[in-house]
Design an enzyme around this catalytic site. Structure first.
Site, PDB file in Angstrom:
ATOM      1  N   TRP A  17      13.499   5.439 -54.423  1.00  0.00           N
ATOM      2  CA  TRP A  17      14.781   5.602 -53.745  1.00  0.00           C
ATOM      3  C   TRP A  17      15.932   5.486 -54.738  1.00  0.00           C
ATOM      4  O   TRP A  17      16.902   6.243 -54.684  1.00  0.00           O
ATOM      5  CB  TRP A  17      14.908   4.601 -52.619  1.00  0.00           C
ATOM      6  N   ARG A  67      11.294  -1.703 -67.255  1.00  0.00           N
ATOM      7  CA  ARG A  67      10.211  -1.301 -68.155  1.00  0.00           C
ATOM      8  C   ARG A  67      10.718  -0.267 -69.154  1.00  0.00           C
ATOM      9  O   ARG A  67      11.062   0.849 -68.782  1.00  0.00           O
ATOM     10  CB  ARG A  67       9.039  -0.743 -67.355  1.00  0.00           C
ATOM     11  N   GLY A  87      19.893   4.692 -43.355  1.00  0.00           N
ATOM     12  CA  GLY A  87      19.632   5.840 -42.489  1.00  0.00           C
ATOM     13  C   GLY A  87      18.251   6.411 -42.740  1.00  0.00           C
ATOM     14  O   GLY A  87      17.456   5.866 -43.508  1.00  0.00           O
ATOM     15  N   ALA A 123      12.718   9.127 -49.635  1.00  0.00           N
ATOM     16  CA  ALA A 123      13.116   9.487 -50.993  1.00  0.00           C
ATOM     17  C   ALA A 123      12.564  10.829 -51.438  1.00  0.00           C
ATOM     18  O   ALA A 123      13.269  11.631 -52.064  1.00  0.00           O
ATOM     19  CB  ALA A 123      12.678   8.387 -51.959  1.00  0.00           C
ATOM     20  N   LYS A 135      13.609  -1.877 -38.692  1.00  0.00           N
ATOM     21  CA  LYS A 135      12.807  -0.659 -38.541  1.00  0.00           C
ATOM     22  C   LYS A 135      11.563  -0.707 -39.418  1.00  0.00           C
ATOM     23  O   LYS A 135      10.535  -0.099 -39.080  1.00  0.00           O
ATOM     24  CB  LYS A 135      13.651   0.582 -38.830  1.00  0.00           C
ATOM     25  N   THR A 160      10.884   6.369 -40.063  1.00  0.00           N
ATOM     26  CA  THR A 160       9.912   5.403 -40.571  1.00  0.00           C
ATOM     27  C   THR A 160       8.632   5.386 -39.746  1.00  0.00           C
ATOM     28  O   THR A 160       7.533   5.227 -40.286  1.00  0.00           O
ATOM     29  CB  THR A 160      10.541   3.995 -40.593  1.00  0.00           C
ATOM     30  N   SER A 173       6.443   7.360 -45.159  1.00  0.00           N
ATOM     31  CA  SER A 173       6.944   6.003 -44.950  1.00  0.00           C
ATOM     32  C   SER A 173       5.932   4.978 -45.470  1.00  0.00           C
ATOM     33  O   SER A 173       4.777   4.941 -45.042  1.00  0.00           O
ATOM     34  CB  SER A 173       7.196   5.753 -43.464  1.00  0.00           C
ATOM     35  N   ARG A 174       6.379   4.130 -46.379  1.00  0.00           N
ATOM     36  CA  ARG A 174       5.487   3.115 -46.957  1.00  0.00           C
ATOM     37  C   ARG A 174       5.020   2.123 -45.891  1.00  0.00           C
ATOM     38  O   ARG A 174       3.856   1.715 -45.872  1.00  0.00           O
ATOM     39  CB  ARG A 174       6.212   2.347 -48.053  1.00  0.00           C
ATOM     40  N   ASN A 175       5.956   1.710 -45.016  1.00  0.00           N
ATOM     41  CA  ASN A 175       5.603   0.709 -44.006  1.00  0.00           C
ATOM     42  C   ASN A 175       4.623   1.267 -42.980  1.00  0.00           C
ATOM     43  O   ASN A 175       3.676   0.595 -42.578  1.00  0.00           O
ATOM     44  CB  ASN A 175       6.876   0.197 -43.328  1.00  0.00           C
TER      45      ASN A 175
END
Length: 340
Positions: free
Chosen positions: A12, A33, A143, A147, A198, A255, A261-263
């Site tokens: 993101w 890094r 919002g 990404a 969310k 999401t 969506s990672r979650n």
């Protein structure tokens, strides 16, 4: 050109750097890094998080925080929520005077139950800045902003929230492109809560997907999850209209419905029977809801707000309760009127 610093080289932070550059800003990204920073500068890509996406020439990277922060009109913070305080304590003395502090993070701090803007204000004010001044120049961008889609320059909208509407409009101008449309808002509390909660509901819907539950179940979780968010927002003084907008319903839908969506992905793996350790090992990027579900529940309890879906997610993720057992408990709760 407007000078921007972006602290964080994840997906993101990288995508938003691209947005800022496309809007006409000059961007310096900070990364911890050195090898990744060198790769960003040499190849014009982020090989770890957004491979194949070429960054504009106006984006450069550095491992020197002071270099990144120097003369930045906007300082964008895009690190994992639970690392913000420690990182910002090191960066605060380096920040340009009067810089607008922009939070891209969607979480609530463990232990303190502080929202990200509150953490920023606390840390920066300790460096001698007047608290009222810091409050007016802390902004939140939130919002339905996956990404990978934004990095591909697919159309998206967002909310820029700040207590000072003039500051919000400045940030709106700095990140407005033909594909990225930001709206302004002064409800920082509501916008932050929408983004944090969310992630927790995204975990719940992902678990339901992993269990093979149908669309009725998922739609119910999304709707009742939004009701939980609005209840918490009301207790904290948020504008209820915020939760019907991009920071609330918009972000929640993205999401809970997208494989990007990672979650949601994290929850799906749990619902399929993977352990927490196995799911963490299979996840390369931070799923903020995994830790924030505990702090969101803590915040709710401090304000005596009932959040049964959030509580169920905590029991599954952190207490090891089998999803099927947790589902039965959730469904067996006493019947209520919908407005409660």
């Amino acid at each position: 050109m407007t000078r921007c610093a972006v602290f964080g080289t994840g997906s993101w932070g990288t995508a938003f750097s691209l947005v800022l550059a496309d809007a006409g800003c000059r961007v310096t990204m900070w990364g911890r890094r050195a090898a990744l920073v060198d790769a960003l500068n040499a190849t014009r890509e982020n090989p770890d998080y957004l491979p194949g996406v070429r960054l504009p020439d106006a984006v450069t990277a550095t491992a020197d925080a002071a270099e990144a922060a120097r003369d930045a009109e906007f300082t964008v913070l895009a690190v994992p929520a639970q690392t913000l305080r420690g990182n910002l304590e090191r960066w605060a003395p380096l920040l340009a005077d009067g810089t607008v502090l922009v939070s891209l993070m969607k979480g609530v701090e463990l232990g303190t139950a502080r929202r990200m803007s509150e953490v920023i204000e606390e840390v920066v004010a300790k460096e001698g800045a007047a608290a009222a001044d810091v409050h007016r120049r802390v902004a939140v961008l939130t919002g339905p902003n996956l990404a990978r889609e934004i990095a591909a320059r697919q159309p998206a909208a967002a909310v820029v929230a700040c207590a000072d509407e003039a500051v919000a409009r400045r940030l709106q101008t700095a990140c407005h492109t033909p594909y990225f449309r930001p709206y302004t808002n002064t409800d920082v509390v509501g916008c932050e809560l929408g983004g944090a909660v969310k992630n927790v509901i995204g975990l719940a819907v992902g678990i339901a997907d992993g269990m093979g539950l149908g669309d009725n179940a998922k739609a119910s979780l999304i709707t009742r999850g939004l009701a939980e968010t609005a209840r918490l927002g009301s207790a904290l003084g948020a504008d209820p209209r915020t939760f019907a907008g991009l920071a609330g319903m918009g972000d929640l839908v993205a999401t809970c419905s997208s494989p990007l969506s990672r979650n949601h992905t994290f929850g799906t793996n749990l619902g399929r029977g993977m352990t927490l350790a196995e799911t963490i090992a299979a996840t390369r990027q931070t799923a903020e809801g995994v830790k924030s579900c505990e702090s969101v529940l803590d915040l709710a309890r401090r304000h005596e707000v009932d959040m049964p879906i959030t509580e169920t997610v905590v029991r599954i993720v952190h207490d090891g309760k089998p999803p099927l057992v947790a589902l039965k408990e959730l469904m067996s709760r006493s019947a209520k009127a919908e407005g409660h």
